[in-house]
Structure formats: structure tokens, C-alpha cells
Design a protein around this motif. Structure first.
Motif, PDB file in Angstrom:
ATOM      1  N   ALA A  30      -7.141  15.342  60.220  1.00  0.00           N
ATOM      2  CA  ALA A  30      -8.071  14.619  61.081  1.00  0.00           C
ATOM      3  C   ALA A  30      -8.260  15.300  62.427  1.00  0.00           C
ATOM      4  CB  ALA A  30      -7.569  13.184  61.296  1.00  0.00           C
TER       5      ALA A  30
ATOM      6  N   ASP B  41      -2.625  13.529  59.915  1.00  0.00           N
ATOM      7  CA  ASP B  41      -3.028  13.703  61.314  1.00  0.00           C
ATOM      8  C   ASP B  41      -3.622  15.087  61.536  1.00  0.00           C
ATOM      9  OD1 ASP B  41      -2.044  11.184  61.845  1.00  0.00           O
ATOM     10  OD2 ASP B  41      -0.263  11.874  62.909  1.00  0.00           O
TER      11      ASP B  41
ATOM     12  N   SER C  76      -5.826  10.946  73.031  1.00  0.00           N
ATOM     13  CA  SER C  76      -7.195  10.673  72.597  1.00  0.00           C
ATOM     14  C   SER C  76      -8.187  10.920  73.724  1.00  0.00           C
ATOM     15  CB  SER C  76      -7.295   9.230  72.093  1.00  0.00           C
ATOM     16  OG  SER C  76      -8.613   8.928  71.704  1.00  0.00           O
TER      17      SER C  76
ATOM     18  N   LEU D   4      -9.899  13.240  70.199  1.00  0.00           N
ATOM     19  CA  LEU D   4      -9.511  13.057  68.805  1.00  0.00           C
ATOM     20  C   LEU D   4      -9.638  11.594  68.399  1.00  0.00           C
ATOM     21  CD1 LEU D   4      -6.361  15.356  68.570  1.00  0.00           C
ATOM     22  CD2 LEU D   4      -8.574  15.710  67.441  1.00  0.00           C
ATOM     23  N   PRO D   5      -9.947  11.347  67.115  1.00  0.00           N
ATOM     24  CA  PRO D   5     -10.065   9.967  66.630  1.00  0.00           C
ATOM     25  C   PRO D   5      -8.690   9.373  66.347  1.00  0.00           C
ATOM     26  CG  PRO D   5     -10.439  11.496  64.831  1.00  0.00           C
ATOM     27  CD  PRO D   5     -10.289  12.342  66.074  1.00  0.00           C
ATOM     28  N   PRO D   6      -8.612   8.059  66.197  1.00  0.00           N
ATOM     29  CA  PRO D   6      -7.328   7.410  65.883  1.00  0.00           C
ATOM     30  C   PRO D   6      -6.640   7.980  64.647  1.00  0.00           C
ATOM     31  CG  PRO D   6      -8.945   5.764  66.520  1.00  0.00           C
ATOM     32  CD  PRO D   6      -9.687   7.059  66.420  1.00  0.00           C
TER      33      PRO D   6
END
Length: 253
Positions: free
Chosen positions: A112, A109, A169, A174-176
Motif C-alpha cells: 500500500a 503495508d 500519514s 500515505l493511506p491508512p
């Protein structure tokens, strides 16, 4: 095993006499303060850098989960004739498998989310992490491994609310891939808490052993609250003591 931000419903009259319901009632006393801290932590302003700090801090907590349970399992095996040993060992062995690798989720996480795993692995964990996790080690070694169930009850019982992933999100972009830990634990921890409560209700706990679980849980929730106060301090924190119940703004159900 995960961190924050909802709790199960208050016990009904039909379950109030069970060990799990007595524990839940005790924890309710600390919830307003905890909710105030988490609400402030998840406010929209400056959430992206605060979320990255959160991931680092939660990694420091969650990487201790399996080692704690492994230690408790070893100490349980050293108590032949203890009526708690067999059911406690069975629960711990299964839960170790369920929690394995969750610390790696947090590092993924973090990557990312635009940071690096070294941001979590390099620095010494802050004292409030040691304040949360450290007593569990002590009570396992120097009292009884059943005390760990109070710690687990808090980490499982205050899991991410189902809507928190979407909120983070939406506010951060932020992406999944940056939200796996929050997303997965919102789905997993209700079942895990039910399993723990069922265990508490079938263990032949003495009053002293039930008290050990409660002391562990109450300390853990208080320490978790302090941790979230620190995470939210990029702006003045809300007044906590005596503030009364706080609506769960930012902990979307």
C-alpha cells in the motif's frame, strides 16, 4: 510484537521492588540514546522512502517473533521439574496466537506504500537485524528460554506512540492501508506489556534468571537503537553518547 517508540511510565515507589520494575529501571538508562535515534529516524525530510525501508527492516525482525516463541516453548517443555516451565509455556502458547500473522501486516503495508513484498522478502536482512534477533535464539538454545522475555519486553515496551500513525500519514500522504502495523501496535502493545510484567512478577525467578532477562532486554534495546541509527542515515545522525535526554519529536504521544 512490535517496534518502538514509546515506553511505559517509570515505576512508582510501591512497585520498585518487583522484577518488572527492576527491569524497567535498567532500561531507562538506555532510553535517551534510543529516543535520539528514533526522533532522527522519524523526521519529516525524506520520510516516505525511509518509511518503506523501515517496513522492510521491521518485517525482517517481526517474522522471527513467532518462530522464537515456538522454539522457547519447545525448550521449556524439555525442562521437567523447572518451576518456570508451566507458567512460561502458558504465556508463550497464548502470545504465539496473539502475534501470528503480524509479519503479513508489514507486507500489506509495504504494498500500500508503493513498494512490493519482494522488497522485504528478497534481500538478505542486514546485520543489525541479526544482531537484534540472533542472541535470543542463542540464549534459548544454550542458556534458558526465560531469557526471551527480555527481548519481548523491549519489542512490546517500545511500541508505536498513539499519534505516530497520523504523523506519518500527514507527512507522506500515505493511506491508512499503508499504516496498519503502526496503528495496530499502538493499540495492542500496552496490554501485551502489562501481561509480560505480570508474568515476570509471578515467576519464581532466581537472581541468575532475572539477570538473564535483564541482559537480554538491555542488549535488545541497544541493538534496536543501532538499527534505528542505520535507518536514519539518509542524513547525518545525531550525536548519541552523552547527548542526554532527547525530546520525542516525531514520536508523537
Amino acid at each position: 510484537m512490535s517496534i518502538t517508540w514509546t515506553s511505559s511510565e517509570a515505576p512508582s515507589a510501591t512497585t520498585r521492588e518487583s522484577a518488572s520494575a527492576r527491569l524497567r529501571t535498567k532500561l531507562l538508562l538506555l532510553e535517551p540514546e534510543f529516543r535520539g535515534a528514533t526522533t532522527h529516524m522519524w523526521r519529516p525530510e525524506g520520510l516516505l522512502p525511509r518509511y518503506r525501508t523501515y517496513l522492510c527492516t521491521m518485517h525482517a525482525v517481526i517474522r522471527a517473533s513467532v518462530p522464537l516463541m515456538e522454539l522457547a516453548l519447545r525448550r521449556t517443555a524439555e525442562r521437567p521439574g523447572d518451576p518456570l516451565s508451566e507458567p512460561l509455556a502458558s504465556y508463550l502458547a497464548e502470545h504465539i496466537q496473539e502475534e501470528a500473522g503480524h509479519d503479513a501486516w508489514l507486507l500489506e503495508d509495504l504494498l500500500a506504500a508503493g513498494a512490493t513484498p519482494e522488497d522485504a522478502l528478497g534481500p538478505q536482512p542486514p546485520p543489525d537485524v541479526a544482531t537484534l534477533v540472533g542472541p535470543a535464539y542463542y540464549w534459548i538454545e544454550h542458556h534458558h528460554p526465560v531469557a526471551l522475555l527480555g527481548y519481548i519486553a523491549v519489542l512490546e515496551g517500545y511500541a508505536p506512540a498513539p499519534g505516530l500513525t497520523d504523523r506519518i500519514s500527514r507527512l507522506t500522504g500515505l493511506p491508512p492501508a499503508a499504516l496498519r502495523t503502526v496503528r495496530e501496535h499502538a493499540a495492542l502493545d500496552t496490554d501485551h506489556l502489562d501481561e509480560l510484567h505480570a508474568l515476570l512478577d509471578r515467576l519464581p525467578l532466581t537472581p541468575d534468571q532475572e539477570a538473564a532477562v535483564a541482559v537480554s532486554a538491555l542488549h535488545s534495546l541497544d541493538a534496536l537503537t543501532r538499527l534505528f541509527v542505520r535507518l536514519g542515515r539518509s542524513a547525518p545522525a545525531p550525536s548519541l553518547r552523552g547527548a542526554g535526554p532527547t525530546p520525542p519529536t516525531g514520536v508523537t504521544r
